[in-house]
Write an enzyme that holds these catalytic residues in place. Structure first.
Site, PDB file in Angstrom:
ATOM      1  N   TYR A 242       0.848  -1.204   0.000  1.00  0.00           N
ATOM      2  CA  TYR A 242       0.000   0.000   0.000  1.00  0.00           C
ATOM      3  C   TYR A 242       0.884   1.255   0.000  1.00  0.00           C
ATOM      4  CZ  TYR A 242      -2.878   3.760   1.844  1.00  0.00           C
ATOM      5  OH  TYR A 242      -3.487   4.975   2.035  1.00  0.00           O
TER       6      TYR A 242
HETATM    7  O1  LIG Z   1      -2.058   7.067   7.871  1.00  0.00           O
HETATM    8  C1  LIG Z   1      -2.224   6.400   6.859  1.00  0.00           C
HETATM    9  O2  LIG Z   1      -1.687   6.717   5.842  1.00  0.00           O
HETATM   10  C2  LIG Z   1      -3.063   5.163   6.864  1.00  0.00           C
HETATM   11  O3  LIG Z   1      -3.871   5.143   8.037  1.00  0.00           O
HETATM   12  C3  LIG Z   1      -4.603   3.979   8.225  1.00  0.00           C
HETATM   13  O4  LIG Z   1      -3.727   2.905   8.474  1.00  0.00           O
HETATM   14  P1  LIG Z   1      -3.382   2.565   9.973  1.00  0.00           P
HETATM   15  O5  LIG Z   1      -2.679   3.703  10.626  1.00  0.00           O
HETATM   16  O6  LIG Z   1      -2.687   1.256   9.959  1.00  0.00           O
HETATM   17  O7  LIG Z   1      -4.833   2.485  10.645  1.00  0.00           O
HETATM   18  P2  LIG Z   1      -5.618   1.289  11.335  1.00  0.00           P
HETATM   19  O8  LIG Z   1      -5.743   0.136  10.447  1.00  0.00           O
HETATM   20  O9  LIG Z   1      -6.864   1.869  11.879  1.00  0.00           O
HETATM   21  O10 LIG Z   1      -4.653   0.869  12.544  1.00  0.00           O
HETATM   22  C4  LIG Z   1      -4.394   1.779  13.598  1.00  0.00           C
HETATM   23  C5  LIG Z   1      -3.505   1.116  14.632  1.00  0.00           C
HETATM   24  O11 LIG Z   1      -4.222   0.047  15.234  1.00  0.00           O
HETATM   25  C6  LIG Z   1      -3.458  -1.141  15.166  1.00  0.00           C
HETATM   26  N1  LIG Z   1      -4.396  -2.279  15.023  1.00  0.00           N
HETATM   27  C7  LIG Z   1      -5.122  -2.434  13.903  1.00  0.00           C
HETATM   28  C8  LIG Z   1      -6.016  -3.462  13.773  1.00  0.00           C
HETATM   29  C9  LIG Z   1      -6.149  -4.373  14.813  1.00  0.00           C
HETATM   30  O12 LIG Z   1      -6.943  -5.346  14.765  1.00  0.00           O
HETATM   31  N2  LIG Z   1      -5.400  -4.197  15.939  1.00  0.00           N
HETATM   32  C10 LIG Z   1      -4.521  -3.164  16.073  1.00  0.00           C
HETATM   33  O13 LIG Z   1      -3.852  -3.048  17.125  1.00  0.00           O
HETATM   34  C11 LIG Z   1      -2.538  -0.988  13.988  1.00  0.00           C
HETATM   35  O14 LIG Z   1      -1.396  -1.780  14.173  1.00  0.00           O
HETATM   36  C12 LIG Z   1      -2.239   0.507  14.055  1.00  0.00           C
HETATM   37  O15 LIG Z   1      -1.188   0.733  14.945  1.00  0.00           O
HETATM   38  C13 LIG Z   1      -5.473   3.676   7.017  1.00  0.00           C
HETATM   39  O16 LIG Z   1      -6.110   2.422   7.135  1.00  0.00           O
HETATM   40  C14 LIG Z   1      -4.701   3.754   5.728  1.00  0.00           C
HETATM   41  O17 LIG Z   1      -5.580   3.599   4.639  1.00  0.00           O
HETATM   42  C15 LIG Z   1      -4.008   5.086   5.700  1.00  0.00           C
HETATM   43  O18 LIG Z   1      -3.376   5.364   4.543  1.00  0.00           O
END
Ligand SMILES: O=C(O)[C@H]1O[C@H](OP(=O)(O)OP(=O)(O)OC[C@H]2O[C@@H](n3ccc(=O)[nH]c3=O)[C@H](O)[C@@H]2O)[C@H](O)[C@@H](O)[C@@H]1O
Length: 444
Positions: A242
């Site tokens: 991504y």
């Molecule tokens: O900032 C960005 O550019 C990205 O932000 C998000 O990605 P992410 O930060 O990974 O967001 P989440 O999927 O909501 O995860 C947030 C946090 O929760 C954690 N997480 C996620 C899912 C889960 O089941 N458990 C968990 O602890 C992840 O490791 C991460 O640290 C978006 O999903 C992306 O599309 C975007 O581009």
């Protein structure tokens, strides 16, 4: 039994017993008793293949005929009406990903201040398309028209630019999600690379060329450890496909800026959240699971360090998007020819105050008044990064961007929306909360 197995599945592939070969031969001859039967069969197969191929090419060349969702005088009228600004000097914006989370909010904000907006969205099923349809209905109730189509459809894009001389393109359509790239890498290439190029081709050929503002991602900072992340930092170590496609997008848009004079502004969004959000994101799926009494999985970094994100509330992101459109200079080319250097910018749009994932869970628990069942597991090596933190001084200086919503108040607004949208009444103690939140959401 053993003998039967041996016959059916010979231990050495291709090594079939002679007697069996004879049996097969006999059956074969029974089936095609004469050469004329075989000839008829061959003719039949050729005819079948030919009719399939001609049908396929008919479908390919006549997508307008089969795709009843766009085209026609009534459709063009709706496009023109939606694109026409209602304020002097207003913009006419083609907004891709309009039924997405950020797209819906930006479309509404633009419409509210009198700009013309035409949405484009393919309504794919990466997450529940009914939520996208509900966002489309919300936009329709504000007279914002959303075309159902794909950014890879060059004919559709050409038609849209034929009907409306868009002044701006706000490009938010993308395959989002960091970890899903492991499951479906092709969809990232399809939307974030091929789709982007198809869109840029349409923009460069348009006359006038629109100015383009588009969504990159904080994930381009990949494995960087220096915080806060600045636009000048290296972005050549993506941790996920991504992130790699978003980084590629930054390079691809630069090429179109350089060759064709397209005005480009790339926005690196930092984990955007809020009402009408994306169900695949942690804050959203945690809320759903907590309310349903299901466990949630919280990832933990190396040495048991909590993961952290610079969670950014949707209203702040919308302000950053609109300020980017307002400050975007015109493209310098027209009809595919450059006439001078054009603006090329990249901004971080974050909140500048990272919060750990366990803190996010605690805020949700207190808003939902339900205790989460938490499974803590080590962060899988599937594209995640341990933390993000935006330096926003450049956006502040150039766009006047100043986020004002902290995670507590942003999540409160999200939970209120969630309860009013999905409703909630599994346990008696929480019914009042749901009803109260529903009333508040309707009032706001
Ligand atoms: O900032 C960005 O550019 C990205 O932000 C998000 O990605 P992410 O930060 O990974 O967001 P989440 O999927 O909501 O995860 C947030 C946090 O929760 C954690 N997480 C996620 C899912 C889960 O089941 N458990 C968990 O602890 C992840 O490791 C991460 O640290 C978006 O999903 C992306 O599309 C975007 O581009």
């Amino acid at each position: 039994m053993r003998m039967m197995e041996d016959e059916l599945f010979p231990s050495t592939p291709g090594k079939v017993k002679i007697e069996r070969a004879h049996t097969i031969n006999r059956q074969f001859h029974k089936c095609f008793a004469s050469t004329s039967t075989m000839f008829l069969w061959a003719l039949f197969l050729i005819a079948l293949t030919a009719s399939y191929l001609s049908f396929q090419s008919f479908v390919d060349t006549s997508s307008g005929y089969f795709n009843a969702s766009w085209g026609g005088m009534h459709w063009e009228k709706q496009i023109r009406a939606s694109a026409t600004p209602r304020r002097p000097g207003g913009m006419s914006v083609l907004l891709t990903g309009a039924a997405g989370f950020v797209g819906t909010h930006v479309s509404l904000a633009l419409h509210k201040r009198g700009d013309g907006v035409v949405g484009l969205d393919n309504f794919n099923n990466y997450y529940d398309p009914s939520l996208k349809k509900a966002r489309k209905a919300l936009l329709a109730s504000h007279s914002v028209f959303v075309v159902e189509g794909d950014i890879n459809d060059a004919r559709l894009l050409a038609k849209l630019f034929d009907v409306v001389p868009f002044t701006h393109v706000m490009h938010l359509a993308a395959q989002a999600g960091v970890r899903y790239a492991i499951e479906n890498p092709a969809s990232y290439v399809h939307s974030n690379i091929a789709g982007l190029v198809t869109l840029l081709e349409a923009c460069k050929s348009a006359d006038p060329q629109p100015a383009i503002v588009w969504a990159s991602s904080s994930s381009v900072y990949g494995l960087n450890e220096k915080v806060p992340f600045s636009e000048l930092d290296r972005t050549d170590r993506p941790a996920s496909l991504y992130a790699a496609t978003k980084k590629a997008g930054e390079e691809i848009t630069h090429t179109y800026n350089h060759i064709y004079g397209l005005s480009i502004t790339g926005l690196r969004f930092f984990t955007v959240y809020g009402p009408w959000g994306r169900p695949d994101m942690a804050y959203f799926s945690f809320t759903r699971n907590i309310l349903q009494g299901k466990p949630i999985t919280v990832y933990r970094g190396k040495n048991h360090v909590d993961l952290a994100r610079d969670f950014t509330f949707i209203d702040d992101i919308v302000k950053g998007c609109i300020a980017s459109l307002d400050t975007a200079e015109k493209s310098t080319g027209s009809g595919g020819r450059k006439r001078g250097p054009a603006q090329y910018r990249i901004f971080n749009l974050g909140n500048t105050s990272p919060v750990t994932v366990p803190t996010l869970v605690r805020i949700l628990e207190s808003n939902l008044k339900v205790k989460a069942k938490i499974n803590v597991v080590d962060m899988p090596g599937n594209g995640d990064v341990p933390f993000t933190h935006a330096n926003i001084s450049f956006a502040r200086a150039e766009l006047g961007y100043m986020p004002t919503t902290n995670l507590e108040s942003g999540l409160k607004k999200f939970v209120r929306w969630y309860l009013s949208y999905y409703g909630y009444s599994p346990r008696s103690g929480d019914i009042a909360l749901a009803a109260e939140a529903g009333e508040e959401a309707k009032a706001s």
